[in-house]
Enzyme design. Structure first.
Site, PDB file in Angstrom:
ATOM      1  N   HIS A  23       0.840  -1.208   0.000  1.00 33.07           N
ATOM      2  CA  HIS A  23       0.000   0.000   0.000  1.00 33.07           C
ATOM      3  C   HIS A  23       0.868   1.250   0.000  1.00 33.07           C
ATOM      4  O   HIS A  23       0.414   2.315  -0.390  1.00 33.07           O
ATOM      5  CB  HIS A  23      -0.972  -0.006   1.186  1.00 33.07           C
ATOM      6  CG  HIS A  23      -0.318   0.055   2.530  1.00 33.07           C
ATOM      7  ND1 HIS A  23       0.400  -0.997   3.047  1.00 33.07           N
ATOM      8  CD2 HIS A  23      -0.240   1.038   3.439  1.00 33.07           C
ATOM      9  CE1 HIS A  23       0.876  -0.646   4.224  1.00 33.07           C
ATOM     10  NE2 HIS A  23       0.511   0.582   4.497  1.00 33.07           N
ATOM     11  N   LYS A  76       9.304  -2.811   3.110  1.00 31.14           N
ATOM     12  CA  LYS A  76      10.471  -2.793   3.991  1.00 31.14           C
ATOM     13  C   LYS A  76      10.431  -3.972   4.935  1.00 31.14           C
ATOM     14  O   LYS A  76       9.361  -4.357   5.417  1.00 31.14           O
ATOM     15  CB  LYS A  76      10.395  -1.490   4.813  1.00 31.14           C
ATOM     16  CG  LYS A  76      11.630  -1.188   5.607  1.00 31.14           C
ATOM     17  CD  LYS A  76      12.589  -0.354   4.794  1.00 31.14           C
ATOM     18  CE  LYS A  76      13.937  -0.201   5.444  1.00 31.14           C
ATOM     19  NZ  LYS A  76      14.765  -1.402   5.408  1.00 31.14           N
ATOM     20  N   LYS A 128       3.563  -2.912  11.662  1.00 29.26           N
ATOM     21  CA  LYS A 128       4.544  -2.123  12.431  1.00 29.26           C
ATOM     22  C   LYS A 128       4.751  -0.746  11.798  1.00 29.26           C
ATOM     23  O   LYS A 128       4.702   0.280  12.476  1.00 29.26           O
ATOM     24  CB  LYS A 128       5.867  -2.902  12.447  1.00 29.26           C
ATOM     25  CG  LYS A 128       6.923  -2.362  13.352  1.00 29.26           C
ATOM     26  CD  LYS A 128       8.203  -3.188  13.235  1.00 29.26           C
ATOM     27  CE  LYS A 128       7.968  -4.652  13.554  1.00 29.26           C
ATOM     28  NZ  LYS A 128       9.231  -5.416  13.670  1.00 29.26           N
ATOM     29  N   LYS A 165       9.547  -9.152   4.106  1.00 30.19           N
ATOM     30  CA  LYS A 165      10.530  -9.861   4.944  1.00 30.19           C
ATOM     31  C   LYS A 165      11.221 -10.904   4.094  1.00 30.19           C
ATOM     32  O   LYS A 165      10.633 -11.429   3.146  1.00 30.19           O
ATOM     33  CB  LYS A 165       9.827 -10.547   6.126  1.00 30.19           C
ATOM     34  CG  LYS A 165      10.754 -10.890   7.271  1.00 30.19           C
ATOM     35  CD  LYS A 165      11.025  -9.696   8.149  1.00 30.19           C
ATOM     36  CE  LYS A 165      11.997 -10.007   9.252  1.00 30.19           C
ATOM     37  NZ  LYS A 165      12.042  -8.901  10.225  1.00 30.19           N
ATOM     38  N   SER A 195      15.730   3.012  10.052  1.00 30.88           N
ATOM     39  CA  SER A 195      15.947   2.624   8.647  1.00 30.88           C
ATOM     40  C   SER A 195      15.287   3.624   7.706  1.00 30.88           C
ATOM     41  O   SER A 195      15.827   3.951   6.641  1.00 30.88           O
ATOM     42  CB  SER A 195      15.348   1.237   8.375  1.00 30.88           C
ATOM     43  OG  SER A 195      16.250   0.234   8.733  1.00 30.88           O
TER      44      SER A 195
HETATM   45  P1  NAD Z   1      20.525 -11.553  16.605  1.00 34.50           P
HETATM   46  O1  NAD Z   1      20.812 -12.734  15.771  1.00 34.50           O
HETATM   47  O2  NAD Z   1      21.478 -10.421  16.615  1.00 34.50           O
HETATM   48  O3  NAD Z   1      20.310 -11.971  18.129  1.00 34.50           O
HETATM   49  C1  NAD Z   1      19.447 -12.981  18.552  1.00 34.50           C
HETATM   50  C2  NAD Z   1      20.035 -13.534  19.841  1.00 34.50           C
HETATM   51  O4  NAD Z   1      19.097 -14.425  20.420  1.00 34.50           O
HETATM   52  C3  NAD Z   1      21.329 -14.282  19.612  1.00 34.50           C
HETATM   53  O5  NAD Z   1      22.288 -13.855  20.552  1.00 34.50           O
HETATM   54  C4  NAD Z   1      20.929 -15.737  19.795  1.00 34.50           C
HETATM   55  O6  NAD Z   1      21.991 -16.535  20.282  1.00 34.50           O
HETATM   56  C5  NAD Z   1      19.809 -15.625  20.790  1.00 34.50           C
HETATM   57  N1  NAD Z   1      18.857 -16.723  20.755  1.00 34.50           N
HETATM   58  C6  NAD Z   1      18.353 -17.354  19.680  1.00 34.50           C
HETATM   59  N2  NAD Z   1      17.497 -18.314  20.057  1.00 34.50           N
HETATM   60  C7  NAD Z   1      17.467 -18.272  21.408  1.00 34.50           C
HETATM   61  C8  NAD Z   1      16.761 -18.999  22.393  1.00 34.50           C
HETATM   62  N3  NAD Z   1      15.906 -19.972  22.053  1.00 34.50           N
HETATM   63  N4  NAD Z   1      16.960 -18.672  23.687  1.00 34.50           N
HETATM   64  C9  NAD Z   1      17.807 -17.689  24.028  1.00 34.50           C
HETATM   65  N5  NAD Z   1      18.493 -16.958  23.143  1.00 34.50           N
HETATM   66  C10 NAD Z   1      18.327 -17.257  21.851  1.00 34.50           C
HETATM   67  O7  NAD Z   1      19.059 -11.079  16.170  1.00 34.50           O
HETATM   68  P2  NAD Z   1      18.387  -9.676  16.444  1.00 34.50           P
HETATM   69  O8  NAD Z   1      18.566  -8.835  15.255  1.00 34.50           O
HETATM   70  O9  NAD Z   1      18.787  -9.187  17.791  1.00 34.50           O
HETATM   71  O10 NAD Z   1      16.845 -10.095  16.469  1.00 34.50           O
HETATM   72  C11 NAD Z   1      16.223 -10.622  17.621  1.00 34.50           C
HETATM   73  C12 NAD Z   1      14.720 -10.523  17.467  1.00 34.50           C
HETATM   74  O11 NAD Z   1      14.352  -9.155  17.256  1.00 34.50           O
HETATM   75  C13 NAD Z   1      14.139 -11.297  16.276  1.00 34.50           C
HETATM   76  O12 NAD Z   1      12.841 -11.724  16.601  1.00 34.50           O
HETATM   77  C14 NAD Z   1      14.056 -10.231  15.195  1.00 34.50           C
HETATM   78  O13 NAD Z   1      13.114 -10.548  14.196  1.00 34.50           O
HETATM   79  C15 NAD Z   1      13.625  -9.043  16.042  1.00 34.50           C
HETATM   80  N6  NAD Z   1      13.900  -7.731  15.458  1.00 34.50           N
HETATM   81  C16 NAD Z   1      15.156  -7.375  15.063  1.00 34.50           C
HETATM   82  C17 NAD Z   1      15.379  -6.098  14.562  1.00 34.50           C
HETATM   83  C18 NAD Z   1      16.751  -5.606  14.185  1.00 34.50           C
HETATM   84  O14 NAD Z   1      16.892  -4.404  13.892  1.00 34.50           O
HETATM   85  N7  NAD Z   1      17.782  -6.420  14.215  1.00 34.50           N
HETATM   86  C19 NAD Z   1      14.309  -5.205  14.436  1.00 34.50           C
HETATM   87  C20 NAD Z   1      13.033  -5.597  14.866  1.00 34.50           C
HETATM   88  C21 NAD Z   1      12.851  -6.860  15.387  1.00 34.50           C
END
Ligand code: NAD
Length: 473
Positions: free
Chosen positions: A66, A71, A95, A107, A364
């Site tokens: 839309h 993104k 979001k 995504k 972003s």
């Molecule tokens: P990342 O890979 O940097 O970090 C994820 C961390 O969680 C890692 O340290 C990993 O070892 C740990 N992990 C994975 N499974 C686990 C479990 N079962 N128990 C405990 N720890 C566990 O990823 P991120 O970018 O920090 O993303 C984390 C979450 O945030 C995801 O759901 C992602 O979709 C969401 N998110 C990320 C962003 C971003 O800007 N990076 C933005 C919005 C949402």
């Protein structure tokens, strides 16, 4: 009390959506149109490795266009699949709408265990994946702009942006095809910590509303609150560190893949992070109790639980044992539909992902604008504002005959750097979005929780855009 059964991540998001849509007055068929994923591209591509050819599978879903570009991040994980990518793309549409960022939702995911590959191999895999997406219109500054997610970061974003530039060297806006780049590659100051910062700003705003704090069973401000964080990656580590160092919160538990560490007096987030960098895990962190399995610490008695790892961590099974008064969703989809249903029925406050972790996409958006305008924020006016501040200080001192205290004079004469403007824009966005969501919760009949309110805000905004444009004509 009857609680909903567990369903898949995608079905769960759609059921949360349906719950909110049913409370809105939308033209027939529109709620369904918004809910459906528009298109998803699956790609299988070969990459030559030292030990032979390996074939990889990846996806890029566009949930709603839309607004263009769409993104959403690209994740590297062994268990990602088409349904997960579709679910995460839907969350991106909602979001962006909640935080008034004019993007559609998308995504991507690549099924890979990135730890199995050298940096050189990862670069080749990433460039090939990016090329597949670029050539089919799933990456481009005006159509679809990826960012980092689980398992990816500035390094992968640089490889992808460079692949785009090499394919379209005459596109003057090429740098805007990806966000989350390092600042040396056209990235914006503050993007790396943006999602964690957004969590911090969102929590600060929550604590500015005493009735919301009281409804959660808490008292006072954010300062001194005890927090358990799951996931010490990009989002979790920045959120925990900022809350500890700038809001005086006590991080009493940190959960990672290899277990959890707990200390009621508080863990130093930087030290735990360093320990993990050095040893590969959090086990053995000095001065803390080690708990295995770590997921048990989700149930630890604390004020705020911040799941910041993965989806579906709080389920029908462990939800009744969660003692935290407030659940602040930093990860995408950490609470299943059944657990959410349980919390809605028992009155537990959940600050939903689609609002609380929007900091990444907000910054972003700033990065994308920066790339399109080809100039860093603040560059034109910084010195001018410094000079104006200096004039004000001198005028005040000459009129009053008194010296302005150094710290005040420093504040007044400080011309904003890019990071100051980024944080100001992020803070403003997080405040206004929360106020909007809580107003809908208070005013819309049938809305009793923040997640349903956030869905309602998102659906109404997307619906309005489509109706005004003349959908289906
Ligand atoms: P990342 O890979 O940097 O970090 C994820 C961390 O969680 C890692 O340290 C990993 O070892 C740990 N992990 C994975 N499974 C686990 C479990 N079962 N128990 C405990 N720890 C566990 O990823 P991120 O970018 O920090 O993303 C984390 C979450 O945030 C995801 O759901 C992602 O979709 C969401 N998110 C990320 C962003 C971003 O800007 N990076 C933005 C919005 C949402």
């Amino acid at each position: 009390m009857s609680v909903a059964p567990e369903v898949s991540f995608l079905d769960g998001i759609n059921m949360m959506y349906d719950k909110a849509a049913a409370l809105l007055d939308l033209p027939p068929g529109l709620a369904d149109e918004i809910k459906q994923c528009n298109n998803v591209y699956q790609v299988r591509f070969p990459v030559k490795m030292a030990d032979g050819i390996k074939v990889f599978t990846g996806w890029r879903a566009v949930h709603s266009d839309h607004f263009l570009p769409t993104k959403g991040g690209i994740r590297y994980a062994l268990d990602t699949d088409i349904q997960e990518v579709e679910a995460l793309a839907a969350l991106m549409s909602y979001k962006c709408a909640v935080v008034s960022v004019p993007f559609g939702g998308s995504k991507g995911g690549l099924r890979i265990n990135r730890h199995m590959y050298t940096e050189d191999e990862l670069e080749r895999i990433t460039r090939r994946f990016a090329r597949e997406l670029i050539l089919r219109g799933y990456i481009g500054p005006s159509v679809n702009v990826p960012a980092p997610d689980l398992g990816t970061g500035p390094r992968e974003m640089t490889w992808m942006a460079d692949t785009y530039t090499s394919l379209f060297p005459n596109d003057i806006h090429a740098a805007a095809c990806i966000t989350g780049k390092p600042t040396s590659q056209g990235g914006i100051s503050g993007r790396a910590e943006a999602t964690g910062r957004g969590v911090q700003f969102g929590l600060r705003e929550f604590f500015r509303h005493p009735s919301d704090v009281k409804a959660a069973g808490l008292t006072g401000g954010l300062s001194g609150k005890s927090i358990v964080v799951q996931g010490l990656g990009n989002v979790g580590s920045h959120a925990a560190r900022c809350l500890q160092e700038e809001d005086d919160c006590r991080i009493v538990g940190i959960i990672e893949r290899d277990g959890a560490v707990v200390n009621e007096a508080g863990l130093n987030v930087r030290d735990v992070h360093q320990h993990r960098q050095t040893t590969g895990g959090i086990k053995g962190f000095p001065g803390a109790l080690y708990v295995e399995p770590g997921a048990l610490v989700l149930e630890y008695d604390c004020d705020i639980l911040i799941p910041a790892a993965r989806e579906c961590q709080i389920t029908r099974d462990n939800a009744p044992r969660i003692k935290a008064k407030l659940i602040a969703e930093a990860a995408n989809g950490p609470t299943t539909f059944a657990a959410d249903d349980y919390f809605a029925k028992t009155g537990k406050t959940v600050i939903p992902d689609m609002y609380l972790n929007a900091g990444g996409v907000v910054v972003s958006y700033f990065e994308w604008i920066r790339n399109l305008s080809h100039i860093g924020f603040g560059r034109l006016q910084r010195r001018l504002e410094e000079a104006r501040g200096q004039n004000i200080v001198e005028a005040l001192e000459s009129l009053t005959g008194k010296k302005i205290p150094d710290h005040l004079a420093k504040n007044i004469t400080h011309g904003p750097e890019e990071i100051d403007l980024v944080l100001s824009g992020l803070d403003d966005t997080m405040r206004l979005a929360y106020q909007n969501v809580r107003e809908v919760k208070a005013s819309k009949k049938g809305v009793t929780d923040l997640r349903t309110a956030a869905f309602a805000v998102a659906i109404e905004k997307i619906a309005l855009t489509l109706i005004e444009r003349g959908i289906g004509k």
